[in-house]
Each structure stands twice: as structure tokens, then as C-alpha cells.
Enzyme design. Structure first.
Site, short mmCIF file in Angstrom:
data_model
loop_
_atom_site.label_atom_id
_atom_site.label_comp_id
_atom_site.label_asym_id
_atom_site.label_seq_id
_atom_site.Cartn_x
_atom_site.Cartn_y
_atom_site.Cartn_z
CD GLU A 1 -11.18 5.00 1.71
OE1 GLU A 1 -10.99 6.16 1.26
OE2 GLU A 1 -10.64 3.98 1.26
CE LYS B 1 -4.39 -1.63 1.81
NZ LYS B 1 -4.13 -3.06 2.11
CB SER C 1 -0.15 -8.33 -1.15
OG SER C 1 -0.92 -9.19 -0.33
C1 PLP Z 1 -5.05 -4.06 1.60
C2 PLP Z 1 -4.37 -5.34 1.31
C3 PLP Z 1 -4.77 -6.18 0.24
C4 PLP Z 1 -5.98 -5.89 -0.62
O1 PLP Z 1 -5.94 -4.70 -1.31
P1 PLP Z 1 -5.72 -4.61 -2.89
O2 PLP Z 1 -6.00 -3.21 -3.21
O3 PLP Z 1 -6.67 -5.57 -3.52
O4 PLP Z 1 -4.32 -5.00 -3.16
C5 PLP Z 1 -4.05 -7.33 -0.02
N1 PLP Z 1 -2.99 -7.68 0.76
C6 PLP Z 1 -2.57 -6.91 1.79
C7 PLP Z 1 -1.40 -7.34 2.58
C8 PLP Z 1 -3.25 -5.73 2.10
O5 PLP Z 1 -2.83 -4.98 3.14
#
Ligand code: PLP
Length: 393
Positions: A111, A89, A377
Site C-alpha cells: 500500500e 525505504k 532520511s
Molecule cells: C517515508 C519517509 C519518512 C517517514 O517514514 P518512516 O517510516 O517514519 O521513516 C521519512 N523520510 C522520508 C524521506 C520518507 O520517504
């Protein structure tokens, strides 16, 4: 077929900017300026420098040997979990705050649901010395105390949304109301590849550093730029959009999108938008979303807060509709199992969102010489309590 946004802000039939008239000047200012700003060399320099020295990029592309052995294929993990603040993010919040500064904004709003985007936004506001206001549902504030504490420590003001279900969508409504009332000095940082045009495209471009790095890292490690598959979990779809971006028009690269099935697609407790969603309008764009017969948005459910979203970004709705991406849905139980498996095979504790992407290997068989890149992610520290409760650790 193009999978990028067109000049009207659409991916096929999805996207656009469905906003109240009073928001038009804000969104229009952004639309007219974002590409210009992003193309400036001083912008690129500052963005790249911060990604390198502050976020810690490039993030490694790691061959997970024991995981690959178990599933009899070649699995590479793109380690977004090693970024500052623990997920992808931050790539987007850094990009947007640099745009905001160049537009002369000195007040930032956001938000947040689980608090991850709120923390990433509070972080970059502290970095730049800008005022930060984060709207968060009252229920979420109670559920996500550690992230609320983080935001406060970083200097943000956390404002509870007290209306409706007192969760993410109510926080979004409050943020939009705030933006309407502060059109001149405020920028609204949206945290995923959603919202009115140009947000999905802007967020995708900031996250596209992920696939840009995958390309040269594969070239360096294996002498080839393209994997056979790219895999990512989808909440709103920002880590996925970044992971796919430079492969969208490479036909040899297959795209797999992983949604949260919650307790099961037919259980009524799910977030599998590509299966259950119908065309509708959410957060300012036309996309696939889960809704009742009367068009009211259905409350989604997933054990992972980041996938617990009733829609998908318009790019992913288009990828689903055209068949360019294969969509899979993974239940809570399968995700939790895959999360624990990564801990024990590779010594990496993944976010529960990410664990959904890892769970596909139980269901989809890959060839021995396939090269599969999975977007890792985020890291699992934030999910420790969920892991503890689930596995009775
Ligand atoms: C917020 C988040 C997601 C989901 O958000 P996307 O916008 O779909 O990428 C996925 N993995 C992690 C670790 C997150 O913090």
C-alpha cells in the site's frame, strides 16, 4: 529495561498481532521464518551485496560544518538521501523481497500514501522480476501523479482504493483484503516499522544497517563509536528505528524523535502522535494513535506526506512511554524553514520529512562539544512542488 521486541511480539505493552483470523496463516508463516531466513549466510550475502552495489551503501556520514557552526555544536548527517530511489525505504524493500523469494512467493503487494513506498516496492519487484500490485487511495493517485508514473514505468499495477476517505488507510484495507484472498503465493511488503508482529521487528532489523554504519563510521572518523545524540523524524518510524537500533541500550546516547506538528499541536491539523495519541489498535498492532473519543482514527495532517500518519510504530510508543526517547513536534512552517536552511548552508535539498528533524536546532540547545547525528532520511526532489508553492519560487 529492554527496548527490543520480546518473543510474543511486544515492546513493553505495545505491538502484538491484532489481525483477522483469515490473515493468521500468512502472518504466522512470516513470524516462524523471518529470523531463520535472515540468519542464513546466503541471505546475508545477497542482502549486503545489493545494499552495496544497487543501493550504493554505505551511505556517507557527513560533518555538516556550516550547519554545526550556526548552531554551535557538531552535527553529522547520515546521508540516506543518497541511496538509490532517494531515501531509506529501499533498505527495507530489498530485505523483504529477499524474504518473500525464499518463502516461494511470486506476487508482491503493497500500500502507499504519497507513493514513496510504492516506488521503492515497484523498484525491487522490477529488480527481481516479480509481479507487483500497489494499492493507493484514489485521492492520493490524483495528488501524486509523478510517483504513480514511476510505479507504472517500473512495471507495477497501481490499483485505486475507492472506499472511505480514499487515502492511505483505505489502500491498507484493500491490501489486507488482497492478502487474505491470496495467502499462498503473495507477500505483503509493509513500508514502515508498523503492522502486526513480526513486521515492526523485521523492518527495524533491515533498517538497522543505518546505525550499524554510523557506529563504524564514527569510529573511523573520530575514534569513538557512540554519538551523544541520534535524531530522526518519525512517520511510522522506520528510518528512526534503524538510526536508533544499535544505540537503544547505550545509555550515554540520547535519542530524539521528531514528529510533525502540522499547523500546531492544538490546531486539529497535526500528526503529533506521542502528544495527541492514545493507546489503540491500528494496522494490526497496539500502539499510540490519534483517535476520537469513540476510538475512530483521526485524519492526521502534515505538509510532508511521509509523516502524515495517525500512529507511530510500537517500538516508538514504548520509547515514548518509558522516556527513553525525547519526543519533539515541529510545525510545517519550522520544517520548511529548516529545509531551506540546509539547502543554503550545505547545498543539500532535503525531503520535507527530514527537514522536521533538522528544525530541532532552533529549539534545543546542544553543547559545543556534543556530537549529534541526524538521519537525513531522504532527498527533496519529490517535494519540489511543495517547496515551489510554499516559498513562491
Ligand atoms: C517515508 C519517509 C519518512 C517517514 O517514514 P518512516 O517510516 O517514519 O521513516 C521519512 N523520510 C522520508 C524521506 C520518507 O520517504
Amino acid at each position: 529495561m529492554s527496548y527490543n521486541v520480546n518473543e510474543k511480539g511486544y515492546y513493553g505493552e505495545f505491538g502484538g498481532a491484532y489481525i483477522p483470523e483469515m490473515l493468521y496463516p500468512n502472518v504466522e508463516e512470516l513470524r516462524q521464518n523471518y529470523l531463520k531466513i535472515m540468519a542464513e549466510s546466503s541471505f546475508k550475502e545477497e542482502f549486503d551485496q545489493l545494499l552495496k552495489d544497487y543501493v550504493g551503501r554505505p551511505s556517507p556520514l557527513y560533518l555538516a560544518k556550516r550547519l554545526s557552526e550556526k548552531y554551535n555544536t557538531n552535527i553529522y548527517l547520515k546521508r540516506e538521501d543518497l541511496n538509490h530511489t532517494g531515501a531509506h525505504k529501499i533498505n527495507n524493500t530489498i530485505g523483504q523481497i529477499l524474504v518473500a523469494k525464499r518463502l516461494g512467493k511470486h506476487r508482491i503487494i503493497a500500500e502507499t500514501g504519497a507513493g514513496q513506498h510504492g516506488v521503492a516496492t515497484a523498484t525491487v519487484c522490477a529488480l527481481m522480476g516479480l509481479e507487483c500490485i500497489v494499492y493507493m487511495g484514489e485521492i492520493d493517485i490524483a495528488r501524486q501523479a509523478p510517483n504513480v508514473a514511476r510505479m507504472k514505468m517500473l512495471g507495477a499495477k497501481v490499483v485505486p482504493a475507492l472506499s472511505g476517505s480514499r487515502t492511505l488507510k483505505d489502500a491498507t484495507n484493500e491490501a489486507i483484503r488482497d492478502w487474505i484472498n491470496h495467502p499462498v503465493d503473495t507477500h505483503y511488503i509493509i513500508g514502515s516499522a508498523i503492522g502486526p508482529h513480526p513486521y515492526p521487528d523485521m523492518v527495524t532489523r533491515f533498517q538497522s544497517v543505518i546505525s550499524e554504519e554510523i557506529k563504524w563510521q564514527l569510529k573511523e572518523q573520530l575514534g569513538r563509536e557512540n554519538p551523544d545524540y541520534v535524531v530522526a523524524c518519525i512517520g511510522g518510524g522506520s528510518n528512526a528505528a534503524g538510526t536508533y537500533y544499535h544505540f537503544l541500550h547505550e545509555e550515554a546516547v540520547q535519542i530524539i524523535a521528531v514528529e510533525a506538528a502540522g499547523l500546531g499541536i492544538d490546531s486539529g491539523e497535526s500528526a503529533a502522535t506521542s502528544v495527541l495519541g492514545k493507546e489503540g489498535i491500528i494496522h494490526g498492532c497496539k500502539t499510540l494513535l490519534m483517535q476520537t473519543k469513540d476510538g475512530q482514527i483521526t485524519e492526521p495532517y502534515s505538509i510532508s506526506a511521509g509523516l502524515d500518519y495517525p500512529g507511530v510504530g510500537p517500538m516508538h510508543a514504548h520509547l515514548s512511554k518509558t522516556g527513553r526517547a525525547e519526543f519533539m513536534s515541529i510545525t510545517d512552517a519550522d520544517a520548511m524553514k529548516a529545509g531551506l536552511e540546509l539547502c543554503q548552508l550545505e547545498g543539500i535539498i532535503p525531503a520535507i520529512e527530514t527537514a522536521h528533524a533538522l528544525a530541532i536546532f532552533e529549539y534545543k540547545k546542544f553543547k559545543k562539544d556534543d556530537l549529534v547525528v541526524v538521519s537525513l532520511s531522504g532527498r527533496g526532489d519529490k517535494d519540489l512542488n511543495t517547496y515551489i508553492d510554499y516559498f513562491k519560487l
